[in-house]
Design a protein around this motif. Structure first.
Motif, PDB file in Angstrom:
ATOM      1  N   LYS A 179      41.527  26.167  51.458  1.00  0.00           N
ATOM      2  CA  LYS A 179      41.643  26.952  50.485  1.00  0.00           C
ATOM      3  C   LYS A 179      41.878  28.329  50.840  1.00  0.00           C
ATOM      4  CE  LYS A 179      39.062  27.897  46.250  1.00  0.00           C
ATOM      5  NZ  LYS A 179      38.973  29.461  46.383  1.00  0.00           N
ATOM      6  N   ARG A 257      31.901  27.846  37.065  1.00  0.00           N
ATOM      7  CA  ARG A 257      30.742  27.975  38.186  1.00  0.00           C
ATOM      8  C   ARG A 257      29.428  28.908  37.907  1.00  0.00           C
ATOM      9  NH1 ARG A 257      32.058  30.788  43.014  1.00  0.00           N
ATOM     10  NH2 ARG A 257      34.228  30.943  42.260  1.00  0.00           N
ATOM     11  N   HIS A 312      33.577  30.114  48.535  1.00  0.00           N
ATOM     12  CA  HIS A 312      34.399  30.993  47.730  1.00  0.00           C
ATOM     13  C   HIS A 312      34.524  32.469  48.531  1.00  0.00           C
ATOM     14  CE1 HIS A 312      35.177  28.002  44.487  1.00  0.00           C
ATOM     15  NE2 HIS A 312      33.948  27.622  44.847  1.00  0.00           N
TER      16      HIS A 312
HETATM   17  N1  LIG Z   1      32.692  34.456  34.828  1.00  0.00           N
HETATM   18  C1  LIG Z   1      31.702  35.232  35.929  1.00  0.00           C
HETATM   19  N2  LIG Z   1      30.563  35.065  35.631  1.00  0.00           N
HETATM   20  C2  LIG Z   1      29.872  35.838  36.565  1.00  0.00           C
HETATM   21  N3  LIG Z   1      30.312  36.401  37.758  1.00  0.00           N
HETATM   22  C3  LIG Z   1      31.663  36.298  37.990  1.00  0.00           C
HETATM   23  C4  LIG Z   1      32.557  35.673  37.077  1.00  0.00           C
HETATM   24  N4  LIG Z   1      33.661  35.682  37.335  1.00  0.00           N
HETATM   25  C5  LIG Z   1      33.588  36.271  38.649  1.00  0.00           C
HETATM   26  N5  LIG Z   1      32.275  36.494  38.838  1.00  0.00           N
HETATM   27  C6  LIG Z   1      32.030  37.285  40.270  1.00  0.00           C
HETATM   28  O1  LIG Z   1      32.915  38.094  40.729  1.00  0.00           O
HETATM   29  C7  LIG Z   1      32.955  37.646  42.109  1.00  0.00           C
HETATM   30  C8  LIG Z   1      34.599  37.646  42.464  1.00  0.00           C
HETATM   31  O2  LIG Z   1      35.174  36.537  41.862  1.00  0.00           O
HETATM   32  P1  LIG Z   1      36.432  35.930  42.491  1.00  0.00           P
HETATM   33  O3  LIG Z   1      37.136  35.028  41.454  1.00  0.00           O
HETATM   34  O4  LIG Z   1      37.505  36.960  42.984  1.00  0.00           O
HETATM   35  O5  LIG Z   1      36.012  35.317  44.002  1.00  0.00           O
HETATM   36  P2  LIG Z   1      35.216  33.782  44.185  1.00  0.00           P
HETATM   37  O6  LIG Z   1      35.148  33.230  42.817  1.00  0.00           O
HETATM   38  O7  LIG Z   1      33.777  34.262  44.588  1.00  0.00           O
HETATM   39  O8  LIG Z   1      35.961  33.274  45.114  1.00  0.00           O
HETATM   40  P3  LIG Z   1      37.479  32.553  45.123  1.00  0.00           P
HETATM   41  O9  LIG Z   1      38.049  32.876  43.756  1.00  0.00           O
HETATM   42  O10 LIG Z   1      38.316  33.095  46.162  1.00  0.00           O
HETATM   43  O11 LIG Z   1      37.272  31.103  45.353  1.00  0.00           O
HETATM   44  C9  LIG Z   1      32.574  36.216  42.134  1.00  0.00           C
HETATM   45  O12 LIG Z   1      31.915  36.169  43.618  1.00  0.00           O
HETATM   46  C10 LIG Z   1      31.553  36.308  41.210  1.00  0.00           C
HETATM   47  O13 LIG Z   1      30.335  36.750  41.852  1.00  0.00           O
END
Ligand SMILES: Nc1ncnc2c1ncn2[C@@H]1O[C@H](COP(=O)(O)OP(=O)(O)OP(=O)(O)O)[C@@H](O)[C@H]1O
Ligand SMILES: [Mg+2]
Length: 357
Positions: A179, A257, A312
């Motif tokens: 991934k 998540r 992630h």
């Molecule tokens: N809906 C949400 N609620 C709370 N925090 C969020 C939410 N969406 C994103 N974040 C925060 O923003 C960060 C960046 O999100 P992003 O989707 O870019 O990365 P990720 O989910 O950690 O990893 P990946 O998407 O690469 O698997 C996350 O690590 C999280 O801490």
């Protein structure tokens, strides 16, 4: 006329001529009175020569004074590693050739200093990215290697369930690696503008419904309620279906998540003037303003140590932002700690001009 160096020089020379002419007139009168013609004529010539030389020196010094100041400033710019732009008081408009030259030099120095600064920042960003990538690759790789080596060394002494467990863990790490590498590859291609969205008028409401449906089972298992608000009259938008599917999946996956059991995940689509607005909301942990400001940065994770973030890398939202940019739209996040988060995507109904992005 006095705006150009040539004009100023001509004016000064004219002044010298008038002065020499005046002196000649005075001298001629005395010559006639005293009848010492030869002596007076030679004094007159010497005087005129000395006067012209002095006038030329003064004019030259006046002209070169500003050039010297410019040279000193340019040398200081060079000695400072081209980092700080020239500090010169230059008239904003008009002025003579030297003023214009100084203005262009100041502009050039600002441009050079700005580009060097941007280059340094890009280099720092690249180094940080490389460090993050190698860390994220090393962790699952080392773990995978550990489990596989144990399996190899103790194959005979391990119970079948243990062997199966080890293999399962190794496979999970392998998926994580896959991934991460896939996301990195995708983001690099999107940022390098190697991929262009294949834009076709598309009923985005249907897509949102389909993607939300895909997550229903997973949401149910996590004790979450998935709520869709999709009216029937949403116009089609020019979109790349694959890219928008990826965008929605990223947003819904994030929302699920970061929301504890009992929460609600909302997926809503609505027409809004010249755009269609897509909202993915949750009732999860939310984010503080300083975290919100960085969520779209690649490799940003609010809490790197959190178990939910394991595997992630923080690339999902950077990919989302690039996808939205390629569609000529915008994406923003609204959030309050403890109250939940809402990601709002606006996509224009008219096709964007792709050459811009
Ligand atoms: N809906 C949400 N609620 C709370 N925090 C969020 C939410 N969406 C994103 N974040 C925060 O923003 C960060 C960046 O999100 P992003 O989707 O870019 O990365 P990720 O989910 O950690 O990893 P990946 O998407 O690469 O698997 C996350 O690590 C999280 O801490
Ligand atoms: Mg994500």
């Amino acid at each position: 006329m006095f705006q150009s160096l040539y004009g100023r020089l001509a004016a000064v020379l004219m002044g010298v001529f008038v002065a020499v002419g005046g002196l000649t007139l005075l001298a001629s009168e005395r010559m006639l009175e005293t009848e010492r013609l030869l002596e007076l004529a030679s004094h007159l010539i010497l005087g005129a020569l000395a006067f012209s030389l002095l006038a030329a020196l003064i004019v030259f010094r006046l002209l070169t004074r500003r050039l010297r100041a410019l040279c000193v400033a340019i040398e200081a710019f060079r000695d400072g590693g081209f980092a700080a732009p020239l500090r010169l008081a230059v008239p904003v408009a008009a002025g003579d050739e030297i003023d214009r030259l100084a203005r262009v030099c100041v502009e050039m120095s600002e441009r050079i200093a700005g580009q060097l600064d941007a280059q340094a920042r890009a280099e720092a960003c690249r180094r940080e990215l490389l460090a993050n990538v190698s860390h994220d690759l090393r962790t699952p790789l080392a773990s995978m290697q550990g489990y596989l080596e144990t399996l190899l060394l103790k194959a005979d002494s391990l119970a079948p369930e243990e062997r199966h467990g080890y293999l399962q863990i190794a496979t999970r790490h392998c998926e994580r690696l896959g991934k991460l590498v896939g996301d990195l590859f995708e983001l690099t291609r999107l940022e390098a503008r190697e991929v262009r969205p294949n834009l076709e008028p598309f009923p985005i409401a249907e897509l949102a419904q389909d993607v939300a449906q895909k997550f229903e089972l997973q949401a149910g298992n996590a004790g979450l309620r998935l709520q869709t608000t999709i009216p029937p009259d949403v116009p089609a938008v020019p979109a790349d279906v694959g890219m928008l599917e990826r965008l929605l999946e990223n947003l819904i996956e994030n929302a699920m998540r970061h929301t504890p059991a009992g929460g609600v995940i909302g997926v809503a689509v609505a027409a809004d003037g010249e755009a269609v607005e897509l909202r993915v909301s949750d009732t999860g942990r939310g984010m503080a303003a300083e975290e919100l400001a960085h969520v779209f940065d690649r490799y940003y994770r609010v809490d790197r140590g959190e178990a939910a973030d394991a595997g992630h890398a923080g690339l999902g939202l950077a990919i989302c932002r690039r996808i939205v940019e390629l569609h000529g739209g915008s994406i923003r996040a609204e959030s309050r700690p403890g109250a939940g988060t809402c990601f709002v995507v606006r996509l224009p109904v008219a096709a964007p001009r792709l050459s811009a992005g």
